[in-house]
Design a protein around this motif. Structure first.
Motif, PDB file in Angstrom:
ATOM      1  N   TRP A   1      78.556  10.483  18.749  1.00 40.49           N
ATOM      2  CA  TRP A   1      79.169  11.693  19.310  1.00 40.49           C
ATOM      3  C   TRP A   1      80.689  11.587  19.228  1.00 40.49           C
ATOM      4  CZ3 TRP A   1      75.966  11.264  24.468  1.00 40.49           C
ATOM      5  CH2 TRP A   1      74.618  11.474  24.175  1.00 40.49           C
ATOM      6  N   VAL A   2      81.205  10.398  19.436  1.00 32.77           N
ATOM      7  CA  VAL A   2      82.651  10.188  19.323  1.00 32.77           C
ATOM      8  C   VAL A   2      83.088  10.388  17.878  1.00 32.77           C
ATOM      9  CG1 VAL A   2      84.553   8.608  19.787  1.00 32.77           C
ATOM     10  CG2 VAL A   2      82.513   8.546  21.234  1.00 32.77           C
ATOM     11  N   GLU A   3      82.297   9.878  16.948  1.00 32.42           N
ATOM     12  CA  GLU A   3      82.615  10.047  15.533  1.00 32.42           C
ATOM     13  C   GLU A   3      82.620  11.526  15.147  1.00 32.42           C
ATOM     14  OE1 GLU A   3      83.584   7.888  13.386  1.00 32.42           O
ATOM     15  OE2 GLU A   3      82.941   5.911  14.072  1.00 32.42           O
ATOM     16  N   THR A   4      81.680  12.282  15.690  1.00 30.75           N
ATOM     17  CA  THR A   4      81.632  13.722  15.415  1.00 30.75           C
ATOM     18  C   THR A   4      82.892  14.412  15.898  1.00 30.75           C
ATOM     19  OG1 THR A   4      79.210  13.789  15.504  1.00 30.75           O
ATOM     20  CG2 THR A   4      80.359  15.855  15.909  1.00 30.75           C
ATOM     21  N   LEU A   5      83.361  14.042  17.089  1.00 34.42           N
ATOM     22  CA  LEU A   5      84.586  14.625  17.633  1.00 34.42           C
ATOM     23  C   LEU A   5      85.786  14.274  16.767  1.00 34.42           C
ATOM     24  CD1 LEU A   5      85.972  16.163  19.989  1.00 34.42           C
ATOM     25  CD2 LEU A   5      86.276  13.932  21.097  1.00 34.42           C
ATOM     26  N   ILE A   6      85.893  13.013  16.360  1.00 33.85           N
ATOM     27  CA  ILE A   6      87.020  12.599  15.522  1.00 33.85           C
ATOM     28  C   ILE A   6      87.000  13.345  14.195  1.00 33.85           C
ATOM     29  CG2 ILE A   6      88.056  10.661  14.279  1.00 33.85           C
ATOM     30  CD1 ILE A   6      87.101   8.826  16.546  1.00 33.85           C
ATOM     31  N   ASP A   7      85.820  13.458  13.578  1.00 33.25           N
ATOM     32  CA  ASP A   7      85.703  14.193  12.315  1.00 33.25           C
ATOM     33  C   ASP A   7      86.190  15.629  12.468  1.00 33.25           C
ATOM     34  OD1 ASP A   7      84.692  12.084  10.833  1.00 33.25           O
ATOM     35  OD2 ASP A   7      82.598  12.609  11.207  1.00 33.25           O
ATOM     36  N   ALA A   8      85.826  16.265  13.584  1.00 32.69           N
ATOM     37  CA  ALA A   8      86.138  17.682  13.780  1.00 32.69           C
ATOM     38  C   ALA A   8      87.613  17.915  14.113  1.00 32.69           C
ATOM     39  CB  ALA A   8      85.263  18.255  14.892  1.00 32.69           C
ATOM     40  N   CYS A   9      88.268  16.943  14.725  1.00 32.58           N
ATOM     41  CA  CYS A   9      89.610  17.182  15.269  1.00 32.58           C
ATOM     42  C   CYS A   9      90.732  16.433  14.568  1.00 32.58           C
ATOM     43  CB  CYS A   9      89.636  16.811  16.755  1.00 32.58           C
ATOM     44  SG  CYS A   9      88.572  17.829  17.794  1.00 32.58           S
ATOM     45  N   PHE A  10      90.425  15.473  13.722  1.00 31.85           N
ATOM     46  CA  PHE A  10      91.459  14.606  13.187  1.00 31.85           C
ATOM     47  C   PHE A  10      92.547  15.369  12.436  1.00 31.85           C
ATOM     48  CE2 PHE A  10      93.372  11.341  10.492  1.00 31.85           C
ATOM     49  CZ  PHE A  10      93.537  10.305  11.404  1.00 31.85           C
ATOM     50  N   ASP A  11      92.163  16.413  11.714  1.00 34.77           N
ATOM     51  CA  ASP A  11      93.133  17.201  10.955  1.00 34.77           C
ATOM     52  C   ASP A  11      93.495  18.519  11.646  1.00 34.77           C
ATOM     53  OD1 ASP A  11      93.339  15.344   8.826  1.00 34.77           O
ATOM     54  OD2 ASP A  11      91.481  16.103   7.952  1.00 34.77           O
ATOM     55  N   ASP A  12      93.075  18.668  12.897  1.00 32.30           N
ATOM     56  CA  ASP A  12      93.347  19.901  13.629  1.00 32.30           C
ATOM     57  C   ASP A  12      94.767  19.870  14.201  1.00 32.30           C
ATOM     58  OD1 ASP A  12      91.740  22.356  14.772  1.00 32.30           O
ATOM     59  OD2 ASP A  12      92.977  21.629  16.428  1.00 32.30           O
ATOM     60  N   GLU A  13      95.376  21.019  14.336  1.00 34.57           N
ATOM     61  CA  GLU A  13      96.737  21.080  14.871  1.00 34.57           C
ATOM     62  C   GLU A  13      96.790  20.770  16.363  1.00 34.57           C
ATOM     63  OE1 GLU A  13      98.482  24.821  13.998  1.00 34.57           O
ATOM     64  OE2 GLU A  13      98.517  24.509  11.833  1.00 34.57           O
ATOM     65  N   VAL A  14      95.710  21.074  17.083  1.00 31.52           N
ATOM     66  CA  VAL A  14      95.726  20.934  18.541  1.00 31.52           C
ATOM     67  C   VAL A  14      94.899  19.755  19.017  1.00 31.52           C
ATOM     68  CG1 VAL A  14      95.203  22.078  20.730  1.00 31.52           C
ATOM     69  CG2 VAL A  14      96.100  23.413  18.811  1.00 31.52           C
ATOM     70  N   GLY A  15      93.657  19.664  18.546  1.00 31.18           N
ATOM     71  CA  GLY A  15      92.699  18.699  19.064  1.00 31.18           C
ATOM     72  C   GLY A  15      91.552  19.438  19.709  1.00 31.18           C
ATOM     73  N   GLY A  16      90.682  18.734  20.402  1.00 32.33           N
ATOM     74  CA  GLY A  16      89.532  19.406  20.986  1.00 32.33           C
ATOM     75  C   GLY A  16      88.730  18.492  21.887  1.00 32.33           C
ATOM     76  N   LEU A  17      87.534  18.955  22.213  1.00 36.80           N
ATOM     77  CA  LEU A  17      86.702  18.250  23.184  1.00 36.80           C
ATOM     78  C   LEU A  17      85.233  18.493  22.901  1.00 36.80           C
ATOM     79  CD1 LEU A  17      86.353  20.388  26.382  1.00 36.80           C
ATOM     80  CD2 LEU A  17      87.856  21.131  24.526  1.00 36.80           C
ATOM     81  N   LEU A  18      84.410  17.544  23.328  1.00 37.47           N
ATOM     82  CA  LEU A  18      82.977  17.769  23.322  1.00 37.47           C
ATOM     83  C   LEU A  18      82.641  18.748  24.447  1.00 37.47           C
ATOM     84  CD1 LEU A  18      81.415  14.227  22.752  1.00 37.47           C
ATOM     85  CD2 LEU A  18      81.845  16.027  21.065  1.00 37.47           C
ATOM     86  N   ALA A  19      81.710  19.654  24.173  1.00 40.16           N
ATOM     87  CA  ALA A  19      81.331  20.660  25.166  1.00 40.16           C
ATOM     88  C   ALA A  19      79.961  21.211  24.802  1.00 40.16           C
ATOM     89  CB  ALA A  19      82.362  21.789  25.215  1.00 40.16           C
ATOM     90  N   LEU A  20      79.358  21.899  25.752  1.00 43.88           N
ATOM     91  CA  LEU A  20      78.040  22.502  25.538  1.00 43.88           C
ATOM     92  C   LEU A  20      78.076  23.977  25.901  1.00 43.88           C
ATOM     93  CD1 LEU A  20      75.330  20.041  26.937  1.00 43.88           C
ATOM     94  CD2 LEU A  20      75.719  20.681  24.556  1.00 43.88           C
ATOM     95  N   PRO A  21      77.496  24.842  25.069  1.00 41.33           N
ATOM     96  CA  PRO A  21      77.372  26.247  25.473  1.00 41.33           C
ATOM     97  C   PRO A  21      76.513  26.353  26.732  1.00 41.33           C
ATOM     98  CG  PRO A  21      76.830  25.950  23.139  1.00 41.33           C
ATOM     99  CD  PRO A  21      76.902  24.588  23.746  1.00 41.33           C
TER     100      PRO A  21
END
Length: 231
Positions: A122-142
């Motif tokens: 799950w941590v790897e998924t977050l890093i993959d999704a945010c590493f090149d993002d301008e802001v960053g992000g977080l794990l969350a659930l709808p």
């Protein structure tokens, strides 16, 4: 003249200075035993299994005397600089990271000590999704359940659950931006993303897992124990 730019690195920051009064435990909930190990030991073990994390810092209360015994296998950084709120502890932890050479453009993944069912993937998924993002992000659930507004113990209205997400951790932001955001927002914020939002940014929502819940109430220990023992 050739100008070199060092690629950002990723660090974990684990605020571990709270007492967890709602959990009903005799002491800090992060030191309660679950499936043969303390809560925080499970958390740190998952973070240690993420290859892209360069290091981890645990933020403890100044008077903490339990951590080393509770997490005997931990080999990362420790800073006894925790404050009266989560925001204060994270802010102090960011300063401690700067003192250890972490740069403003490096990523910091803040993770709750009491989210002990964390999985490295799950941590790897977050890093993959945010590493090149301008802001960053977080794990969350709808949000899947119907939401009710409460007045004096009674349902007083139904809230629209569309576009509503339940925030989890880790929450991944650059150290410099997060320091500025927390200084601007003050200690009232309950997570890092809300401080970033207060600066006008929009953190990326990365879908997490229902299992990544935070131990908050007494019944949560029972569920966490069952899930840890059946993995």
């Amino acid at each position: 003249m050739q100008i070199s730019f060092e690629a950002p690195r990723c660090y974990a920051l684990v605020p571990c200075a709270g007492v967890g009064a709602r959990a009903g435990a005799p002491g800090p909930k992060q030191y309660e035993m679950l499936a043969g190990r303390c809560v925080v030991a499970h958390t740190l073990s998952a973070l240690a299994a993420v290859p892209r994390l360069t290091g981890t810092l645990v933020v403890l209360a100044p008077e903490d005397t339990q951590f080393e015994q509770a997490a005997p296998g931990y080999r990362g950084w420790v800073a006894r600089v925790g404050g009266p709120s989560r925001a204060a502890s994270v802010a102090a932890g960011l300063t401690a990271l700067r003192e250890r050479g972490v740069q403003p453009h490096d990523w910091v993944l803040v993770h709750d000590a009491a989210r002990c069912l964390l999985r490295p993937e799950w941590v790897e998924t977050l890093i993959d999704a945010c590493f090149d993002d301008e802001v960053g992000g977080l794990l969350a659930l709808p949000v899947a359940d119907t939401l009710k507004e409460e007045i004096e113990g009674r349902a007083a209205g139904t809230l629209d659950r569309r576009a509503k997400w339940q925030a989890q951790t880790p929450q991944m932001f650059r150290l410099g931006l997060l320091q500025s955001a927390l200084a601007h927002a003050g200690e009232a914020v309950t997570d890092e993303a809300s401080a970033i939002e207060a600066l006008g940014h929009r953190p990326k929502l990365v879908q997490g897992a229902l299992e990544n819940f935070k131990i908050t109430y007494p019944q949560d220990f029972v569920l966490a124990e069952r899930l840890l023992r059946t993995r």
